[in-house]
Design a protein around this motif. Structure first.
Motif, short mmCIF file in Angstrom:
data_model
loop_
_atom_site.label_atom_id
_atom_site.label_comp_id
_atom_site.label_asym_id
_atom_site.label_seq_id
_atom_site.Cartn_x
_atom_site.Cartn_y
_atom_site.Cartn_z
N GLU A 124 0.83 -1.20 0.00
CA GLU A 124 0.00 0.00 0.00
C GLU A 124 0.87 1.26 0.00
OE1 GLU A 124 -3.42 1.85 2.87
OE2 GLU A 124 -3.24 -0.33 2.76
N VAL A 125 1.96 1.25 0.77
CA VAL A 125 2.86 2.39 0.81
C VAL A 125 3.51 2.62 -0.55
CG1 VAL A 125 5.08 3.17 1.77
CG2 VAL A 125 3.29 2.35 3.28
N GLU A 126 3.90 1.55 -1.22
CA GLU A 126 4.50 1.68 -2.55
C GLU A 126 3.50 2.29 -3.53
OE1 GLU A 126 7.63 1.30 -3.56
OE2 GLU A 126 8.13 0.90 -1.46
N ASP A 127 2.24 1.86 -3.47
CA ASP A 127 1.21 2.44 -4.34
C ASP A 127 1.01 3.91 -4.04
OD1 ASP A 127 0.85 0.00 -5.55
OD2 ASP A 127 -0.94 -0.53 -4.38
N LEU A 128 0.94 4.25 -2.76
CA LEU A 128 0.75 5.66 -2.38
C LEU A 128 1.95 6.51 -2.76
CD1 LEU A 128 -0.95 5.25 1.10
CD2 LEU A 128 -2.02 6.01 -1.01
N ARG A 129 3.16 5.95 -2.64
CA ARG A 129 4.36 6.68 -3.04
C ARG A 129 4.35 6.96 -4.54
NH1 ARG A 129 8.78 3.83 -0.72
NH2 ARG A 129 8.51 5.17 1.08
N ALA A 130 3.93 5.98 -5.33
CA ALA A 130 3.85 6.19 -6.78
C ALA A 130 2.80 7.26 -7.11
CB ALA A 130 3.50 4.88 -7.47
N ASP A 131 1.66 7.23 -6.42
CA ASP A 131 0.63 8.25 -6.64
C ASP A 131 1.16 9.63 -6.26
OD1 ASP A 131 -1.11 6.31 -7.49
OD2 ASP A 131 -2.21 6.18 -5.58
N PHE A 132 1.88 9.72 -5.14
CA PHE A 132 2.45 10.99 -4.71
C PHE A 132 3.41 11.54 -5.74
CE2 PHE A 132 6.11 13.05 -2.64
CZ PHE A 132 5.49 14.21 -2.20
N ARG A 133 4.28 10.70 -6.26
CA ARG A 133 5.25 11.16 -7.26
C ARG A 133 4.54 11.65 -8.52
NH1 ARG A 133 9.57 12.28 -4.41
NH2 ARG A 133 10.34 10.49 -3.29
N THR A 134 3.49 10.96 -8.93
CA THR A 134 2.74 11.38 -10.12
C THR A 134 2.08 12.72 -9.88
OG1 THR A 134 2.31 9.06 -10.63
CG2 THR A 134 0.92 10.68 -11.72
N LEU A 135 1.41 12.88 -8.74
CA LEU A 135 0.75 14.15 -8.44
C LEU A 135 1.75 15.28 -8.27
CD1 LEU A 135 -1.99 12.97 -5.91
CD2 LEU A 135 -2.33 13.79 -8.24
N GLN A 136 2.88 14.99 -7.67
CA GLN A 136 3.91 16.02 -7.49
C GLN A 136 4.42 16.50 -8.85
OE1 GLN A 136 7.52 14.68 -5.61
NE2 GLN A 136 7.88 16.67 -4.67
N ALA A 137 4.63 15.58 -9.78
CA ALA A 137 5.08 15.98 -11.12
C ALA A 137 4.01 16.80 -11.83
CB ALA A 137 5.42 14.74 -11.94
N ASP A 138 2.73 16.43 -11.66
CA ASP A 138 1.64 17.20 -12.29
C ASP A 138 1.58 18.62 -11.72
OD1 ASP A 138 1.00 15.00 -13.79
OD2 ASP A 138 -0.71 14.39 -12.53
N TYR A 139 1.72 18.75 -10.40
CA TYR A 139 1.66 20.08 -9.79
C TYR A 139 2.88 20.93 -10.16
CZ TYR A 139 -2.27 18.53 -6.99
OH TYR A 139 -3.48 18.06 -6.58
N MET A 140 4.04 20.31 -10.29
CA MET A 140 5.23 21.04 -10.71
C MET A 140 5.05 21.59 -12.13
SD MET A 140 7.50 21.06 -8.29
CE MET A 140 9.17 21.09 -8.84
N HIS A 141 4.41 20.81 -12.97
CA HIS A 141 4.16 21.25 -14.34
C HIS A 141 3.08 22.33 -14.36
CE1 HIS A 141 3.89 21.04 -18.68
NE2 HIS A 141 2.58 20.87 -18.59
N ALA A 142 2.06 22.18 -13.51
CA ALA A 142 0.93 23.13 -13.52
C ALA A 142 1.31 24.49 -12.96
CB ALA A 142 -0.23 22.56 -12.72
N ARG A 143 2.36 24.61 -12.18
CA ARG A 143 2.71 25.89 -11.58
C ARG A 143 3.65 26.72 -12.46
NH1 ARG A 143 6.94 25.21 -6.64
NH2 ARG A 143 8.75 25.18 -7.97
N LEU A 144 4.00 26.22 -13.62
CA LEU A 144 4.83 27.00 -14.54
C LEU A 144 4.05 28.23 -15.01
CD1 LEU A 144 6.35 24.13 -16.72
CD2 LEU A 144 7.49 25.43 -14.94
#
Length: 124
Positions: free
Chosen positions: A74-94
């Motif tokens: 479950e932690v591995e799944d949540l970590r992957a989701d976190f990394r995906t969302l973090q990359a999306d937010y980094m792109h969206a704040r440009l």
């Protein structure tokens, strides 16, 4: 017709088994001649209690290991989701992405650089 008869083999008499060896050298029948010896009962109960505790501990440990493995997945799944969302937010704040999103609201990007406003003491 001939009659069926039981024939004793010579090989079986010469062969010795583990159980016959134990029966010959350890006499358990002598212990139970006068009934169950009460003097051994506390030891038997103590060993039985320890055995039950040991079995329970093994079951508890296996159950805990299964829980740990499930939580690790479950932690591995949540970590992957976190990394995906973090990359999306980094792109969206440009700046270019923000400008595209607020264009629908009627806001435009300023072409003039910001001006610094200086307020003198006592003026405000």
């Amino acid at each position: 017709m001939t009659k069926n008869t039981y024939r004793v083999s010579q090989n079986n008499q010469n062969r010795k088994s583990v159980f016959s060896f134990i029966e010959k050298h350890i006499s358990i029948n002598g212990l139970f001649e006068n009934g169950l010896p009460i003097k051994y009962l506390p030891y038997i109960l103590f060993i039985s209690a320890i055995g039950i505790c040991y079995i329970g501990n093994v079951h508890y440990a296996e159950k805990t290991i299964r829980k740990i493995d499930k939580i690790k997945e479950e932690v591995e799944d949540l970590r992957a989701d976190f990394r995906t969302l973090q990359a999306d937010y980094m792109h969206a704040r440009l700046q270019s992405e923000v400008a595209k999103k607020v264009e629908n609201l009627g806001l435009k990007e300023s072409s003039k650089p910001p001006v610094k406003i200086i307020v003198k003491k006592g003026e405000y």
